[in-house]
Scaffold this motif. Sequence first.
Motif, mmCIF file in Angstrom:
data_model
loop_
_atom_site.group_PDB
_atom_site.id
_atom_site.type_symbol
_atom_site.label_atom_id
_atom_site.label_comp_id
_atom_site.label_asym_id
_atom_site.label_seq_id
_atom_site.Cartn_x
_atom_site.Cartn_y
_atom_site.Cartn_z
ATOM 1 N N MET A 1 0.835 -1.193 0.000
ATOM 2 C CA MET A 1 0.000 0.000 0.000
ATOM 3 C C MET A 1 0.873 1.247 0.000
ATOM 4 S SD MET A 1 -3.069 1.115 2.570
ATOM 5 C CE MET A 1 -4.106 -0.141 1.820
ATOM 6 N N LYS A 2 0.554 2.181 -0.874
ATOM 7 C CA LYS A 2 1.301 3.444 -0.975
ATOM 8 C C LYS A 2 0.625 4.488 -0.091
ATOM 9 C CE LYS A 2 0.725 3.005 -5.353
ATOM 10 N NZ LYS A 2 0.644 3.206 -6.824
ATOM 11 N N ILE A 3 1.320 4.900 0.947
ATOM 12 C CA ILE A 3 0.777 5.800 1.955
ATOM 13 C C ILE A 3 1.451 7.158 1.822
ATOM 14 C CG2 ILE A 3 0.479 6.207 4.424
ATOM 15 C CD1 ILE A 3 0.619 3.135 4.779
ATOM 16 N N GLY A 4 0.657 8.182 1.571
ATOM 17 C CA GLY A 4 1.214 9.513 1.395
ATOM 18 C C GLY A 4 1.568 10.163 2.718
ATOM 19 N N VAL A 5 2.676 10.878 2.728
ATOM 20 C CA VAL A 5 3.159 11.546 3.945
ATOM 21 C C VAL A 5 3.593 12.958 3.583
ATOM 22 C CG1 VAL A 5 4.847 11.522 5.813
ATOM 23 C CG2 VAL A 5 3.996 9.359 4.878
ATOM 24 N N HIS A 6 2.972 13.946 4.217
ATOM 25 C CA HIS A 6 3.436 15.327 4.054
ATOM 26 C C HIS A 6 3.733 15.897 5.438
ATOM 27 C CE1 HIS A 6 -0.372 17.260 5.365
ATOM 28 N NE2 HIS A 6 -0.949 16.215 4.794
ATOM 29 N N PRO A 7 4.518 16.973 5.521
ATOM 30 C CA PRO A 7 5.038 17.418 6.821
ATOM 31 C C PRO A 7 3.986 17.766 7.858
ATOM 32 C CG PRO A 7 6.273 18.437 5.040
ATOM 33 C CD PRO A 7 5.120 17.727 4.398
ATOM 34 N N GLY A 45 -2.867 7.763 -8.858
ATOM 35 C CA GLY A 45 -2.421 6.459 -8.412
ATOM 36 C C GLY A 45 -1.054 6.458 -7.760
ATOM 37 N N ASP A 46 -0.541 7.648 -7.434
ATOM 38 C CA ASP A 46 0.773 7.729 -6.798
ATOM 39 C C ASP A 46 0.714 7.314 -5.334
ATOM 40 O OD1 ASP A 46 2.095 8.734 -9.116
ATOM 41 O OD2 ASP A 46 1.239 10.708 -8.699
ATOM 42 N N ILE A 47 -0.452 7.487 -4.708
ATOM 43 C CA ILE A 47 -0.660 7.014 -3.349
ATOM 44 C C ILE A 47 -2.034 6.352 -3.277
ATOM 45 C CG2 ILE A 47 0.832 8.754 -2.280
ATOM 46 C CD1 ILE A 47 -1.683 10.293 -1.459
ATOM 47 N N ASP A 48 -2.220 5.512 -2.266
ATOM 48 C CA ASP A 48 -3.507 4.849 -2.036
ATOM 49 C C ASP A 48 -4.251 5.440 -0.843
ATOM 50 O OD1 ASP A 48 -2.996 2.818 -4.056
ATOM 51 O OD2 ASP A 48 -1.564 1.958 -2.630
ATOM 52 N N LEU A 49 -3.536 6.145 0.012
ATOM 53 C CA LEU A 49 -4.114 6.693 1.235
ATOM 54 C C LEU A 49 -3.386 7.969 1.591
ATOM 55 C CD1 LEU A 49 -5.944 6.166 3.855
ATOM 56 C CD2 LEU A 49 -3.840 5.257 4.871
ATOM 57 N N GLY A 50 -4.134 8.972 2.039
ATOM 58 C CA GLY A 50 -3.514 10.209 2.498
ATOM 59 C C GLY A 50 -4.178 10.687 3.777
ATOM 60 N N GLY A 51 -3.540 11.632 4.432
ATOM 61 C CA GLY A 51 -4.091 12.229 5.638
ATOM 62 C C GLY A 51 -3.948 13.735 5.582
ATOM 63 N N THR A 52 -5.052 14.449 5.816
ATOM 64 C CA THR A 52 -5.049 15.910 5.746
ATOM 65 C C THR A 52 -5.996 16.460 6.799
ATOM 66 O OG1 THR A 52 -6.932 16.063 4.225
ATOM 67 C CG2 THR A 52 -4.747 15.781 3.228
ATOM 68 N N GLY A 53 -6.144 17.773 6.785
ATOM 69 C CA GLY A 53 -7.226 18.384 7.529
ATOM 70 C C GLY A 53 -8.548 18.141 6.824
ATOM 71 N N SER A 54 -9.573 18.818 7.284
ATOM 72 C CA SER A 54 -10.927 18.527 6.806
ATOM 73 C C SER A 54 -11.234 19.075 5.424
ATOM 74 C CB SER A 54 -11.940 19.098 7.804
ATOM 75 O OG SER A 54 -11.742 20.500 7.971
ATOM 76 N N THR A 55 -10.514 20.091 4.971
ATOM 77 C CA THR A 55 -10.909 20.778 3.737
ATOM 78 C C THR A 55 -10.439 20.096 2.455
ATOM 79 O OG1 THR A 55 -10.833 22.830 5.015
ATOM 80 C CG2 THR A 55 -11.024 23.051 2.636
ATOM 81 N N PRO A 56 -9.216 19.559 2.340
ATOM 82 C CA PRO A 56 -8.794 18.948 1.080
ATOM 83 C C PRO A 56 -9.703 17.849 0.538
ATOM 84 C CG PRO A 56 -6.870 19.422 2.398
ATOM 85 C CD PRO A 56 -8.058 19.703 3.272
ATOM 86 N N PRO A 57 -10.284 16.950 1.375
ATOM 87 C CA PRO A 57 -11.183 15.966 0.777
ATOM 88 C C PRO A 57 -12.449 16.603 0.206
ATOM 89 C CG PRO A 57 -11.132 15.724 3.175
ATOM 90 C CD PRO A 57 -10.020 16.640 2.799
ATOM 91 N N LEU A 58 -12.904 17.698 0.793
ATOM 92 C CA LEU A 58 -14.051 18.396 0.234
ATOM 93 C C LEU A 58 -13.694 19.047 -1.093
ATOM 94 C CD1 LEU A 58 -15.505 20.057 3.465
ATOM 95 C CD2 LEU A 58 -16.310 17.983 2.308
#
Length: 292
Positions: A1-7, A45-58
């Motif tokens: 699984m490709k898991i995205g990571v940003h600072p 398709g560069d990642i399969d999962l990411g984590g952000t605050g509430s606004t980017p998925p919207l």
Amino acid sequence: MKIGVHPNNLHLRLARLWPGAFADLQPIFVSYAEGRDTAALLENGDIDLGGTGSTPPLEADIRGLGVEYVAASAPRPANGAIFVRSDSPIGSVAELKDRRISLIDGSFHTYLLARSLEGEGMSLPDVERVESGARDSLADLLEGRVDAWVAMSPRLEKALERDDVKPIVRCGAAIPNRSLFWTLERNGLSATEIRAIVSELSRIGNGIAADPRTAARLLASDDRGGPDDRGGSGDRDGTDIDAWEKVVRSRDFTVFPIDEEIIAEQQEEADTLLRHGHFDKAIALKRPETTR
């Protein structure tokens, strides 16, 4: 699984550094610059999962990408604030009308600003939003290029220790400010994979809460680009291990599966940003299949 990571997503950033994290999912951790890039990376398709605050998925849903929410953190009321200079005539959100405000637009900063303004009978068009990007927004504020600054960890904690700036609103007074872990429906994560992700995020979160000093050392070392037992300074803003520990201790790393409460919060945000003209169409979020 490709898991995205940003600072700025400390949970996934620590997961990349935590021994044995996501081992059952054969993880490949993909680093990238900021949370607003998450949707494009998922779409490509560069990642399969990411984590952000509430606004980017919207923002992704507005583009028709079909967001699938996987998990959410507990609320993080201490992780954001709006600052002005200590000598500023601005003493409250009510005095921000027609002012220039530095923020990362399209992140939770936008929602924090919108809800704060709304509480004073204003809306986003009543202020001038200035995109901060990677610039030093504190310098912009102190040197008068902007009138206010939306800040988040770890710069937030350092700003709170200064005498030349002051907060006029904190996240907890305006928004829940959760971290959300999400993918796109087209990526087809199975129910088994989603349960495994939630379980592992929860396990790592419990480990961070049990040993915040180790988490702080990992973050400081990561900022320097490698291990260092001397306990020297940390990121480019000089955040060291002690300062990172304060950041880690200030937030709740508990993680939950998506439930109706979280979807309702997201729907409220979508409706708010529509009222403020940030979104040009309505979003109707799907009810979750799982509950907490």
